[in-house]
Design a protein around this motif. Sequence first.
Motif, PDB file in Angstrom:
ATOM      1  N   HIS A   1      -5.852   1.713  18.661  1.00 37.44           N
ATOM      2  CA  HIS A   1      -5.956   2.479  17.339  1.00 37.44           C
ATOM      3  C   HIS A   1      -6.442   1.426  16.319  1.00 37.44           C
ATOM      4  O   HIS A   1      -6.738   0.287  16.253  1.00 37.44           O
ATOM      5  CB  HIS A   1      -4.597   2.394  16.725  1.00 37.44           C
ATOM      6  CG  HIS A   1      -3.951   3.486  17.588  1.00 37.44           C
ATOM      7  ND1 HIS A   1      -4.337   5.032  17.445  1.00 37.44           N
ATOM      8  CD2 HIS A   1      -2.664   3.509  18.411  1.00 37.44           C
ATOM      9  CE1 HIS A   1      -3.443   5.606  18.310  1.00 37.44           C
ATOM     10  NE2 HIS A   1      -2.462   4.879  18.809  1.00 37.44           N
TER      11      HIS A   1
ATOM     12  N   THR B   1      -3.503   1.050   6.545  1.00 39.91           N
ATOM     13  CA  THR B   1      -3.475   2.398   7.011  1.00 39.91           C
ATOM     14  C   THR B   1      -4.087   2.423   8.437  1.00 39.91           C
ATOM     15  O   THR B   1      -4.920   1.423   8.915  1.00 39.91           O
ATOM     16  CB  THR B   1      -4.456   3.310   6.219  1.00 39.91           C
ATOM     17  OG1 THR B   1      -4.636   4.470   6.378  1.00 39.91           O
ATOM     18  CG2 THR B   1      -5.896   2.881   5.845  1.00 39.91           C
ATOM     19  N   THR B   2      -3.801   3.554   9.217  1.00 39.74           N
ATOM     20  CA  THR B   2      -4.216   3.563  10.635  1.00 39.74           C
ATOM     21  C   THR B   2      -4.476   5.134  11.044  1.00 39.74           C
ATOM     22  O   THR B   2      -3.867   5.871  10.236  1.00 39.74           O
ATOM     23  CB  THR B   2      -2.994   2.947  11.573  1.00 39.74           C
ATOM     24  OG1 THR B   2      -3.481   3.214  12.935  1.00 39.74           O
ATOM     25  CG2 THR B   2      -1.726   3.635  11.217  1.00 39.74           C
ATOM     26  N   ASP B   3      -5.183   5.274  12.118  1.00 42.33           N
ATOM     27  CA  ASP B   3      -5.127   6.442  12.851  1.00 42.33           C
ATOM     28  C   ASP B   3      -3.810   6.738  13.711  1.00 42.33           C
ATOM     29  O   ASP B   3      -3.629   7.974  14.173  1.00 42.33           O
ATOM     30  CB  ASP B   3      -6.568   6.625  13.679  1.00 42.33           C
ATOM     31  CG  ASP B   3      -6.454   5.552  14.799  1.00 42.33           C
ATOM     32  OD1 ASP B   3      -5.713   4.873  14.871  1.00 42.33           O
ATOM     33  OD2 ASP B   3      -7.274   6.031  15.691  1.00 42.33           O
TER      34      ASP B   3
ATOM     35  N   THR C   1      -0.290   7.732  14.660  1.00 45.70           N
ATOM     36  CA  THR C   1       0.704   8.752  14.039  1.00 45.70           C
ATOM     37  C   THR C   1       2.054   7.827  13.804  1.00 45.70           C
ATOM     38  O   THR C   1       2.281   6.615  14.164  1.00 45.70           O
ATOM     39  CB  THR C   1       1.440   9.717  14.883  1.00 45.70           C
ATOM     40  OG1 THR C   1       2.003   8.959  16.019  1.00 45.70           O
ATOM     41  CG2 THR C   1       0.243  10.493  15.261  1.00 45.70           C
TER      42      THR C   1
ATOM     43  N   GLY D   1       4.539   9.764   6.514  1.00 46.84           N
ATOM     44  CA  GLY D   1       3.437   9.154   7.289  1.00 46.84           C
ATOM     45  C   GLY D   1       3.567   7.541   7.162  1.00 46.84           C
ATOM     46  O   GLY D   1       2.802   6.715   7.610  1.00 46.84           O
TER      47      GLY D   1
ATOM     48  N   THR E   1      -0.234   6.445   8.015  1.00 43.47           N
ATOM     49  CA  THR E   1      -1.189   7.165   9.038  1.00 43.47           C
ATOM     50  C   THR E   1      -2.097   7.797   8.034  1.00 43.47           C
ATOM     51  O   THR E   1      -1.727   8.427   6.802  1.00 43.47           O
ATOM     52  CB  THR E   1      -0.557   8.272   9.505  1.00 43.47           C
ATOM     53  OG1 THR E   1       0.791   7.979  10.390  1.00 43.47           O
ATOM     54  CG2 THR E   1      -1.341   9.029  10.573  1.00 43.47           C
TER      55      THR E   1
ATOM     56  N   PHE F   1      -2.085  14.840   8.251  1.00 41.63           N
ATOM     57  CA  PHE F   1      -2.553  13.454   8.824  1.00 41.63           C
ATOM     58  C   PHE F   1      -4.066  13.709   9.084  1.00 41.63           C
ATOM     59  O   PHE F   1      -4.447  14.769   9.509  1.00 41.63           O
ATOM     60  CB  PHE F   1      -2.009  13.047  10.220  1.00 41.63           C
ATOM     61  CG  PHE F   1      -0.267  12.538   9.690  1.00 41.63           C
ATOM     62  CD1 PHE F   1      -0.045  12.277   8.548  1.00 41.63           C
ATOM     63  CD2 PHE F   1       0.468  13.020  10.527  1.00 41.63           C
ATOM     64  CE1 PHE F   1       1.283  11.762   8.249  1.00 41.63           C
ATOM     65  CE2 PHE F   1       1.851  12.656  10.252  1.00 41.63           C
ATOM     66  CZ  PHE F   1       2.130  12.122   9.223  1.00 41.63           C
TER      67      PHE F   1
END
Length: 473
Positions: free
Chosen positions: A32, A56-58, A60, A83, A98, A115
């Motif tokens: 990720h 922040t991240t992709d 979930t 999220g 997310t 998202f």
Amino acid sequence: MESVAAALARLQLLATGPEISLLAQRFADAGHEFALVGGPVRDAFLGRVVSDLDFTTDATPDQILAIVAPVADAHWDIGREFGTIGARLGEETVEITTYRSDSYDGATRKPVVEFGSRLEDDLTRRDFTINAMALRLPECVLVDPAGGVEDLLAGVLRTPGAPQVSFGDDPLRMMRAARFTAQLGFRLDDAALAAAVELAPSIDIVSRERVSDELRKLLLAPEAGRGIRVLVDSGIAERVLPEVPALRLEIDEHARHKDVYEHSLTALDRAIVLERERGHPPTLVLRLAVLLHDIGKPETRKIEPDGSVTFHHHDVLGAKLAARRLRELRFDNDTVKAVAELIRLHLRFFGYSEGRWSDSAVRRYVRDAGDLLEWLHILSRADVTTRNQRKSGALAAAYDDLEARIAALAEEEELAAIRPDLDGEQIMAILGLKPGREVGDAYRFLMELRLDEGSLGYDIARSRLLEWWAARG
Ligand code: CTP
């Protein structure tokens, strides 16, 4: 802002501590993306203290939990449907969200959360370019799709996309704009200001609590007056704090008086300087009182037959109007009462400069101000904004004199309240005396002792009294 290279080096330092490195590696291992984002990136560039770290991240929310939980000392769900997962790792408190590509429903400003999958999209949906930067980890690569660094260098607040869309999505952002100008000393870009003028009425869909929370942050900022000007110029103040734009009275060329709006903002600037010089942290009650101290003026303005202008009882009316407005904005009761009381008292000092008060008048001033005395000192001093130096010097000297008398009276009263450690009855019992001159001598000796050495307590006072008595023969 210092050089970009130095700022980047500091950011890197911030993002490569052991806890954050561990997190970044775990996201990478799980396949990720992971990036420091928003406020902390901005603040690191500005050399401001960074406390809470936002990432922040992709991944979930469930994936974030699976990555974070095994290495966190604690973790919590801030709003899984939004999220965001919070966690504490050693000294670090982090929030991980997310990627978002939310759309707003346009009526309640509650985001309909969607998202996203790309960091750049997450960034460009944010409020201002300076808040729309991220540092990808563990690579430490700055991502700045909207030109945030450039705007930081130029000291300007700009929205990443069209400001109408951004403010339309979330009208609170117009108040955030004013707040950031006050916190950072930045200016709002013309297009954003124009959009705010257009969309000001939509601030009505934001809850009073959020509005007053922004107002509170704005007022506590170093350049609060600058933020108030943005609120007034954009028309937002008309919706949330209409008494302030109403201070812009038309000035009749025959009936001259100072511009009450400009006066109030100058007074606020002066109060902020005095607050710091006198060793206080930013204080909401004081700043609200200074901003609002003259809001009773528009309604009480009267042009007298001789052409002079009066504002009779604007202190009393102003206190009432301020209480009503602050209550409407959901400020807490103590704040409302204190601000109203300061406004009610703000003219009292002017009587002092016209003729010296008796001691009893000084005592009444202190008693009426109670806990608010220090703020009343600052409000009264800040209220003197005349550019006539002779006048302002005389008023400042008069206030110095008043404060000196308050201090002198307090000291006298404290001294007057001092008693020796032993009273007459105790002296007579210890020395086996009947009432007479010697009891008076002993009492005076103990009083001197009390003044020289402070309170010593019964046993020591008794033995010192006996020593004195023996030495006296
Ligand atoms: N944000 C946004 N629109 C909002 C609120 C927040 O786009 N109405 C984004 C900004 O990128 C902001 C981030 O979310 O940097 C975090 O918001 P918040 O914590 O409220 O603000 P900070 O910028 O961190 O500043 P502060 O902590 O001083 O409020």
